[in-house]
Design an enzyme around this catalytic site. Structure first.
Site, PDB file in Angstrom:
ATOM      1  N   ASP A   1      15.772 -49.781 -85.254  1.00 49.30           N
ATOM      2  CA  ASP A   1      15.844 -48.541 -84.488  1.00 49.30           C
ATOM      3  C   ASP A   1      15.770 -47.342 -85.440  1.00 49.30           C
ATOM      4  OD1 ASP A   1      16.098 -49.891 -82.092  1.00 49.30           O
ATOM      5  OD2 ASP A   1      18.289 -49.817 -82.085  1.00 49.30           O
TER       6      ASP A   1
ATOM      7  N   TYR B   1      23.557 -58.080 -90.054  1.00 50.67           N
ATOM      8  CA  TYR B   1      23.771 -56.666 -89.749  1.00 50.67           C
ATOM      9  C   TYR B   1      25.247 -56.311 -89.930  1.00 50.67           C
ATOM     10  CZ  TYR B   1      19.324 -57.219 -87.226  1.00 50.67           C
ATOM     11  OH  TYR B   1      18.026 -57.506 -86.885  1.00 50.67           O
TER      12      TYR B   1
ATOM     13  N   ASP C   1      23.891 -46.815 -77.832  1.00 51.15           N
ATOM     14  CA  ASP C   1      24.154 -46.306 -79.181  1.00 51.15           C
ATOM     15  C   ASP C   1      24.585 -44.848 -79.083  1.00 51.15           C
ATOM     16  OD1 ASP C   1      21.847 -44.791 -78.809  1.00 51.15           O
ATOM     17  OD2 ASP C   1      20.621 -45.972 -80.186  1.00 51.15           O
TER      18      ASP C   1
ATOM     19  N   ARG D   1      22.889 -53.522 -80.363  1.00 50.03           N
ATOM     20  CA  ARG D   1      23.401 -52.625 -79.324  1.00 50.03           C
ATOM     21  C   ARG D   1      23.934 -53.405 -78.125  1.00 50.03           C
ATOM     22  NH1 ARG D   1      18.844 -49.066 -77.573  1.00 50.03           N
ATOM     23  NH2 ARG D   1      17.462 -50.587 -78.572  1.00 50.03           N
TER      24      ARG D   1
END
Length: 306
Positions: free
Chosen positions: A47, A75, A89, A181
């Site tokens: 993103d 992550y 987000d 997310r």
């Protein structure tokens, strides 16, 4: 007649530590320009506000992209508890809030339901396609869309830190197609407090690590200079999850023409996917059968190319 793409026939991987505020496509375009490369792509979108490793494939390395996108990825991210947003987000609009705040033990206990084979619904503001259109475009137009759940393998999900009662720092290791997310959104729902991603960083993707990546500033500084070429990683690094077999020069000729070629293999089972090399240079990827590799991807490279 199609247009001929200009640029150098350069092949390999350039590892970038992507900053926030830029799209993955923009990073690829900058790398292609800096190297004067004819062909480039990336192994897994980040993103715009996410940071971390973005592996950019040049030339023949683009044929190995699927093996990186299929590999495990790690992550690190911060979840803002108490708020749900329409994008899942921090860029989105807050749509629900809660005063409830789970304690550390409750958070750790809830993480287990997101480990293993799970079903995950991607965010409405994502690039998944619905009837041929990107979900984020439909969502921006205000359409009420439904996205079906998709399978995801989650290797691990652990709590690393608790900054304050509103923020929890997590580490996720997962397979292809995972949306951090969605993890944050669903965790908030499971805890009864809502949640969204505040910050996100991809630490590693397959064999590539963010700590080894170049910054965009470094790429700018070395653009169009031979020094940047020295940071190219071999094509074979994109094939580390597959076993390697070797071939003779005669076998390499057959493989490069798309035909089965004889290979020398150890500890490779019949029907297993693997890659063949000649003098350390990738020749083809395919399926091993009775002493031969049946190719499905062929690399057109001189023997001196990485």
């Amino acid at each position: 007649m199609g247009r001929t793409r200009k640029g150098r026939d350069i092949s390999g991987w350039l590892i970038v530590d992507k900053p926030a505020g830029i799209t993955s496509t923009s990073v690829v375009n900058k790398v292609r320009w800096a190297l004067g490369a004819k062909k480039a792509g990336h192994a897994g979108t980040l993103d715009p506000d996410a940071t971390g490793v973005l592996a950019v494939a040049l030339g023949e390395a683009t044929k190995t992209v699927p093996y990186i996108t299929d590999a495990l990825k790690c992550y690190e991210f911060t979840v803002r508890l108490g708020q749900a947003t329409n994008t899942d987000d921090a860029e989105g609009e807050v749509i629900r809030e809660s005063a409830n705040r789970p304690n550390d033990d409750e958070i750790k206990a809830a993480l287990g339901q997101f480990v293993g084979d799970i079903q995950q619904v991607p965010p409405k503001f994502s690039a998944v396609k619905i009837d041929g259109q990107r979900a984020y475009k439909l969502a921006r137009d205000g359409e009420d869309i439904t996205i079906n759940a998709r399978p995801l393998w989650v290797e691990s999900l652990v709590m690393l830190d608790r900054e304050d009662e509103d923020h929890v720092f997590l580490e996720l290791t997962c397979g292809k197609g995972g949306y951090v997310r969605s993890i944050a959104r669903d965790l908030g729902e499971a805890l009864g407090c809502y949640g969204h991603v505040r910050e996100l960083r991809r630490v590693w993707s397959g064999p590539f690590e963010a700590s080894d990546g170049l910054s965009m500033e470094q790429i700018e500084e070395m653009a169009k200079q031979p020094e940047l070429d020295t940071h190219l990683r071999p094509i074979a690094e994109g094939l580390t999850d597959l076993p390697e077999v070797t071939c003779t020069p005669e076998g390499a000729v057959r493989l490069r023409n798309g035909n089965p070629g004889m290979v020398i293999a150890q500890d490779v089972d019949y029907g297993e996917d693997c890659w063949a090399s000649l003098n350390g240079v990738p020749v083809a990827v395919g399926t091993f059968k009775a002493g031969e590799l049946h190719p499905n991807r062929v690399f057109v490279l001189p023997e001196t190319t990485s």
